[in-house]
Enzyme design. Structure first.
Site, mmCIF file in Angstrom:
data_model
loop_
_atom_site.group_PDB
_atom_site.id
_atom_site.type_symbol
_atom_site.label_atom_id
_atom_site.label_comp_id
_atom_site.label_asym_id
_atom_site.label_seq_id
_atom_site.Cartn_x
_atom_site.Cartn_y
_atom_site.Cartn_z
ATOM 1 N N ARG A 55 -11.492 -10.762 -22.441
ATOM 2 C CA ARG A 55 -11.402 -10.194 -21.100
ATOM 3 C C ARG A 55 -9.989 -10.285 -20.523
ATOM 4 N NH1 ARG A 55 -16.754 -9.510 -19.016
ATOM 5 N NH2 ARG A 55 -17.950 -8.904 -20.850
ATOM 6 N N SER A 77 -20.158 -8.181 -12.800
ATOM 7 C CA SER A 77 -20.297 -9.593 -13.169
ATOM 8 C C SER A 77 -19.352 -10.477 -12.359
ATOM 9 C CB SER A 77 -20.015 -9.780 -14.657
ATOM 10 O OG SER A 77 -20.970 -9.097 -15.427
ATOM 11 N N GLU A 89 -15.086 -13.981 -13.265
ATOM 12 C CA GLU A 89 -14.723 -12.801 -14.048
ATOM 13 C C GLU A 89 -14.130 -11.735 -13.144
ATOM 14 O OE1 GLU A 89 -17.020 -9.476 -16.703
ATOM 15 O OE2 GLU A 89 -17.157 -11.567 -17.308
#
Length: 296
Positions: free
Chosen positions: A165, A214, A285
């Site tokens: 990520r 998320s 996130e």
């Protein structure tokens, strides 16, 4: 270097974030070409301004105090989706991944189906090495055009510093376009895969509400943040005008008129519950713009 034309001051940004919170940009500009992007980045560096880009706003939390420096919104040439050769799609940094997946489906191309469930832009997805439902962006990339204050460079995926990520791009390096190298497939089969992925997302995640996707990263593939939050009793947990979704606890919902401060308070409450019950410290996130400080 003189200030470029077309800059807006104190542009409200909440409309550019799907969760609908946050203040204004000190400076704001829409950018539709490499030349304009290079001009603005060169000026911002010379003037000492920080630079940020707002894409679909689907994974961003904007500070209530607003964002200092220059905030860019890509469009025009930088939002196009065009075929290249027999099996390639060249996509502007502002092109939305669901639209890229749909265009690939129409052309009988496979490899980017997972993008139908990532409600962000190509640029944001490259910067975050986006993945979903077993697909990973880096696997399909042929090259990426990066514009910075010195011009445009074309880089292969291995030069982007990809990790989980994340990428190695800094704030003055903006994704102008990317080429996805795909594989030929039966168009009907690709369409069926897209339909299945959409159905799985609809069944598992909230829709039709203000959220940013998320909230926390998954500690492991087996122990997801959503599962941990749910087991810690966070489904429907409400603070002020925000709550964790009753459907999926890793999604924060804006119930109407919420502030980023309320989102942060809810995130802290959920994180504390998981830490107390499981000894796991969840990591955010969601990306941030402006002076957003996580309260832990």
């Amino acid at each position: 270097m003189s200030e470029p034309g077309g800059l807006e001051r104190e542009r409200p940004l909440a409309r550019y974030a799907t969760v609908g919170t946050g203040g204004a940009a000190e400076l704001f500009a829409r950018v539709g070409s490499d030349a304009r992007l290079h001009e603005l980045l060169a000026w911002a560096r010379a003037a000492g301004h920080q630079v940020a880009v707002v894409g679909s706003g689907s994974n961003v939390l904007i500070a209530d105090e607003g964002v200092r420096g220059l905030v860019l919104k890509l469009d025009g040439e930088l939002a196009r989706i065009e075929p290249v050769g027999e099996h390639g799609l060249q996509c502007g940094g502002a092109a939305r991944l669901p639209a890229v997946a749909a265009e690939a489906s129409r052309r009988g191309l496979s490899g980017i189906e997972f993008g139908v469930n990532i409600p962000g832009t190509v640029g944001g997805a490259v910067r975050m090495n986006a993945n979903a439902y077993g697909g990973e962006l880096a696997r399909t990339l042929e090259w990426v055009d990066i514009v910075d204050p010195d011009g445009t460079t074309r880089r292969p995926p291995e030069a982007l510093g990809f990790g989980y990520r994340r990428s190695g791009l800094d704030e003055h390096e903006i994704v102008a376009r990317a080429l996805f190298a795909l594989t030929p497939a039966d168009p009907e089969q690709v369409k069926a895969t897209l339909a299945d992925l959409r159905a799985r997302r609809h069944a598992a995640q909230p829709s039709g509400i203000k959220t940013f996707g998320s909230t926390f990263k998954n500690p492991t593939p087996e122990r997801t943040a959503g599962l941990l939050l749910s087991q810690a009793g966070c489904n429907g947990l409400t603070i002020g005008r925000v709550r964790f979704s009753p459907k999926h606890a890793n999604f924060v919902e804006n119930l109407g008129g919420a502030s980023t401060a309320e989102v942060l308070a809810l995130m802290a409450a959920g994180r504390d519950r998981v830490l107390e019950r499981f000894g796991i410290a969840l990591e955010p996130e969601v990306q941030t713009l402006g002076p957003v400080r996580f309260p832990w």
